[in-house]
Write a protein that holds these residues in place. Structure first.
Motif, mmCIF file in Angstrom:
data_model
loop_
_atom_site.group_PDB
_atom_site.id
_atom_site.type_symbol
_atom_site.label_atom_id
_atom_site.label_comp_id
_atom_site.label_asym_id
_atom_site.label_seq_id
_atom_site.Cartn_x
_atom_site.Cartn_y
_atom_site.Cartn_z
ATOM 1 N N ILE A 119 27.620 51.472 40.834
ATOM 2 C CA ILE A 119 28.109 52.370 39.784
ATOM 3 C C ILE A 119 29.584 53.042 40.159
ATOM 4 C CG2 ILE A 119 27.585 54.005 38.278
ATOM 5 C CD1 ILE A 119 24.436 53.536 38.639
ATOM 6 N N ASP A 120 30.482 52.774 39.375
ATOM 7 C CA ASP A 120 31.683 53.392 39.382
ATOM 8 C C ASP A 120 31.799 54.218 38.333
ATOM 9 O OD1 ASP A 120 32.473 52.157 41.637
ATOM 10 O OD2 ASP A 120 34.425 51.070 40.776
ATOM 11 N N HIS A 121 32.763 55.246 38.093
ATOM 12 C CA HIS A 121 33.027 55.969 36.800
ATOM 13 C C HIS A 121 34.449 56.533 36.662
ATOM 14 C CE1 HIS A 121 33.793 59.823 39.101
ATOM 15 N NE2 HIS A 121 33.110 59.443 39.867
ATOM 16 N N GLN A 122 34.327 56.699 35.298
ATOM 17 C CA GLN A 122 35.925 57.340 34.914
ATOM 18 C C GLN A 122 36.227 58.518 35.746
ATOM 19 O OE1 GLN A 122 35.347 57.228 30.679
ATOM 20 N NE2 GLN A 122 36.667 55.426 30.472
ATOM 21 N N ARG A 141 44.196 50.599 32.109
ATOM 22 C CA ARG A 141 44.497 50.334 33.586
ATOM 23 C C ARG A 141 43.405 50.724 34.496
ATOM 24 N NH1 ARG A 141 47.700 52.835 37.506
ATOM 25 N NH2 ARG A 141 47.904 51.485 39.182
ATOM 26 N N GLU A 142 42.891 51.666 33.881
ATOM 27 C CA GLU A 142 41.535 52.478 34.637
ATOM 28 C C GLU A 142 40.430 51.358 34.779
ATOM 29 O OE1 GLU A 142 39.343 56.716 35.327
ATOM 30 O OE2 GLU A 142 39.589 55.788 33.272
ATOM 31 N N LEU A 143 40.149 51.094 33.525
ATOM 32 C CA LEU A 143 39.058 50.063 33.606
ATOM 33 C C LEU A 143 39.447 48.744 34.328
ATOM 34 C CD1 LEU A 143 36.485 48.607 32.340
ATOM 35 C CD2 LEU A 143 37.890 47.997 30.581
ATOM 36 N N VAL A 145 41.363 48.402 37.037
ATOM 37 C CA VAL A 145 41.701 48.721 38.475
ATOM 38 C C VAL A 145 39.947 48.764 38.669
ATOM 39 C CG1 VAL A 145 41.968 50.657 40.201
ATOM 40 C CG2 VAL A 145 43.495 49.764 38.358
ATOM 41 N N HIS A 146 38.853 49.546 38.060
ATOM 42 C CA HIS A 146 37.747 49.528 38.668
ATOM 43 C C HIS A 146 37.003 48.154 38.663
ATOM 44 C CE1 HIS A 146 36.814 53.730 39.110
ATOM 45 N NE2 HIS A 146 37.581 54.028 38.235
ATOM 46 N N THR A 147 37.389 47.395 37.540
ATOM 47 C CA THR A 147 37.078 46.035 37.587
ATOM 48 C C THR A 147 37.162 45.232 38.370
ATOM 49 O OG1 THR A 147 36.957 46.156 34.969
ATOM 50 C CG2 THR A 147 36.693 43.920 35.799
ATOM 51 N N ASP A 148 38.561 45.323 39.086
ATOM 52 C CA ASP A 148 38.913 44.579 40.357
ATOM 53 C C ASP A 148 38.286 44.922 41.375
ATOM 54 O OD1 ASP A 148 40.878 43.294 38.606
ATOM 55 O OD2 ASP A 148 42.442 44.396 39.379
ATOM 56 N N LEU A 170 30.516 50.570 35.019
ATOM 57 C CA LEU A 170 31.376 51.684 34.758
ATOM 58 C C LEU A 170 30.865 52.688 34.215
ATOM 59 C CD1 LEU A 170 34.263 52.894 35.926
ATOM 60 C CD2 LEU A 170 35.079 51.735 33.974
ATOM 61 N N ALA A 171 30.733 53.997 34.684
ATOM 62 C CA ALA A 171 29.953 55.124 33.751
ATOM 63 C C ALA A 171 31.197 55.690 33.056
ATOM 64 C CB ALA A 171 29.327 55.984 34.302
#
Length: 189
Positions: A119-122, A141-143, A145-148, A170-171
Motif C-alpha cells: 500500500i502506497d499513498h498520495q 504524475r504522482e499516480l 510514479v507510484h504505479t511504476d 494507492l491510498a
C-alpha cells in the motif's frame, strides 16, 4: 582424643556423604522429569497475508479499515517502511529492501502467507524526499510514479516468490480510498 568426635556435624565424614546424597535426590528427580518433557514449540499459525505500508501515521486507521473490508480481520503480518514500494526497490537505501525481504521470508516460512499487499499513498514524504518534492502537486504524475514503483515491487516479489499473490494499492489522501494498481508486463524485472 578421638579426632571425629571433635568435628562438627557438617564436617563429619558420614554426615557429608549423607548430606551429599540427600542433595542429589531432588536434582535427580527434577532432571528425570525435565528429560521426559517434550520441548516447547511455538504454534504454527497461518496468516492470510503480509501487508507492507508506509510509516505515515495519517493512513493507519484507514488501512486497518480497508484490510478488515478485505476480510483479513487482523490475520496478517504488517510491516511498515517509509515509501512502501519505494523501500522494496532499495531506493535510496538498500537496507530498507533488505529489511522487507527479511520480514517477507519470516512471514512466508512461519505463517505460510499466500499474499503480499503493498500500500502506497498520495502525498508521501519519502517519495517527496527521494523523487521530487513537488510530486504531490501533480496528481497525474504522482499516480504514474507510484504505479511504476509498485510495479517494480510486484515483479521483485513475484520473481523471488512466484507462488505468492501480490496486490498493489494507492491510498488517496482525502477520501482514504484504496485504488488498485494492476501490474504491467513491460515493467517486469
Amino acid at each position: 582424643m578421638n579426632k571425629t568426635a571433635n568435628q562438627c556435624l557438617c564436617c563429619h565424614p558420614l554426615a557429608n556423604r549423607r548430606h551429599f546424597l540427600k542433595s542429589l535426590l531432588p536434582g535427580a528427580v527434577a532432571f528425570s522429569i525435565l528429560q521426559s518433557a517434550a520441548p516447547v514449540r511455538a504454534a504454527t499459525r497461518q496468516t492470510k497475508a503480509l501487508v507492507l505500508s508506509c510509516i505515515d501515521f495519517r493512513f493507519m486507521t484507514a488501512e486497518r479499515y480497508f484490510l478488515s473490508k478485505k476480510n483479513l480481520w487482523g490475520e496478517y503480518d504488517w510491516t511498515a517502511l517509509a515509501g512502501a514500494s519505494l523501500a522494496i526497490t532499495g531506493f535510496p537505501h538498500p537496507s530498507d529492501a533488505e529489511a522487507f525481504w527479511d520480514q517477507l521470508d519470516i512471514s512466508y516460512r512461519l505463517h505460510h502467507i499466500q499474499k503480499v499487499i503493498v500500500i502506497d499513498h498520495q502525498d508521501c514524504g519519502a517519495y517527496a524526499m527521494m523523487i521530487d518534492s513537488n510530486l504531490s502537486k501533480d496528481p497525474e504524475r504522482e499516480l504514474q510514479v507510484h504505479t511504476d514503483y509498485l510495479n517494480r515491487a510486484y515483479w521483485l516479489i513475484r520473481n523471488r516468490y512466484p507462488d505468492i499473490d501480490v496486490e498493489l494499492y494507492l491510498a488517496t489522501l482525502n477520501k482514504a480510498e484504496f485504488q488498485p494498481i494492476l501490474p504491467t508486463v513491460e515493467n517486469q524485472i
